[in-house]
Design a protein around this motif. Structure first.
Motif, PDB file in Angstrom:
ATOM      1  N   GLN A  98       0.855  -1.183   0.000  1.00 55.74           N
ATOM      2  CA  GLN A  98       0.000   0.000   0.000  1.00 55.74           C
ATOM      3  C   GLN A  98       0.895   1.239   0.000  1.00 55.74           C
ATOM      4  N   LYS A  99       0.706   2.130  -0.978  1.00 55.92           N
ATOM      5  CA  LYS A  99       1.604   3.276  -1.132  1.00 55.92           C
ATOM      6  C   LYS A  99       1.531   4.263   0.027  1.00 55.92           C
ATOM      7  N   LYS A 100       0.345   4.430   0.609  1.00 54.69           N
ATOM      8  CA  LYS A 100       0.181   5.445   1.653  1.00 54.69           C
ATOM      9  C   LYS A 100       0.622   4.953   3.023  1.00 54.69           C
ATOM     10  N   THR A 101       0.330   3.688   3.334  1.00 51.35           N
ATOM     11  CA  THR A 101       0.563   3.188   4.687  1.00 51.35           C
ATOM     12  C   THR A 101       1.728   2.221   4.804  1.00 51.35           C
ATOM     13  N   GLU A 145     -10.833  11.480  -2.190  1.00 48.20           N
ATOM     14  CA  GLU A 145      -9.407  11.501  -2.503  1.00 48.20           C
ATOM     15  C   GLU A 145      -9.166  12.170  -3.848  1.00 48.20           C
TER      16      GLU A 145
END
Length: 231
Positions: free
Chosen positions: A78-81, A177
């Protein structure tokens, strides 16, 4: 979309940890980078998944993994987390890819469509000073039900459901988003509106800064005067 039926185990690491032991499962890889792990049960719900934005790498197993019978290792991040989903493939029973094209989006049923129309006409149910911008405001991934402005002119995106569950909150989160990337709209507040909102959905919405509004369908249609009720 790529569909793979394989004997595999699955490990999730990040904000929580989960393990699925070796079994035969359906793996769905979508063009948006997401992956869903399904068993032959549990209705439509996957056993585990990774939502976009994410990316996948296909790695060769190390010697320990080879000795255990693993032939492929899929790592979805996951790119954000930075949460990670690792699928350890032992053997593949089926592997096919299909081009589905552009989806026209979900067609609302009669009640949801009517709720949308009624709320657009009674937009102050969201709060004093709210004004309607338009219904079915299009984003890159589909239309958000209502775009409005609050009493100070800030943008408000409204997702409407008959029964509000976690999937509806996730849907609105994706819309927000994208909309918050638009400098003409940002910042955009989210409102999740439904006749009934499940506790889990309300908790998730509040955690993401999304306001919940319960809609009284009968009162909005003029069939029930809620102010004159005894109880």
């Amino acid at each position: 979309m790529r569909l793979v039926i394989a004997n595999c185990s699955v490990d999730y690491a990040g904000r929580l940890s989960a393990h699925l032991p070796l079994a035969t499962r359906l793996l769905m890889l979508k063009s948006d980078g997401s992956i869903l792990v399904h068993s032959d049960g549990g209705s439509y719900k996957p056993l585990n998944w990774m939502s976009p934005p994410c990316y996948i790498t296909f790695d060769e197993p190390d010697q320990v993994q080879v000795d255990a019978g693993i032939t492929q290792v899929w790592k979805v991040t996951q790119k954000k987390t930075d949460d990670v989903l690792v699928v350890s493939i032992y053997d593949v029973l089926h592997d096919s890819s299909h081009e589905l094209g552009i989806d026209p989006g979900l067609q609302k049923d009669g009640v949801e469509a009517h709720l949308q129309k009624l709320l657009a006409e009674q937009i102050t149910l969201l709060g004093d000073g709210h004004t309607l911008v338009r219904r079915e405001y299009m984003t890159a991934i589909g239309p958000v039900d209502i775009l409005a402005r609050d009493s100070v002119g800030a943008a408000v995106a409204v997702e409407i459901k008959r029964r509000g569950d976690i999937d509806g909150v996730e849907q609105l989160t994706r819309y927000l988003e994208l909309m918050n990337r638009d400098p003409h709209l940002s910042p955009v507040q989210g409102i999740f509106a439904a006749q009934e909102i499940k506790p889990q959905a309300r908790t998730l919405a509040q955690d993401r800064g999304i306001r919940c509004v319960v809609l009284d369908y009968d009162a909005m249609r003029g069939l029930d005067d809620s102010d004159s009720r005894l109880f």
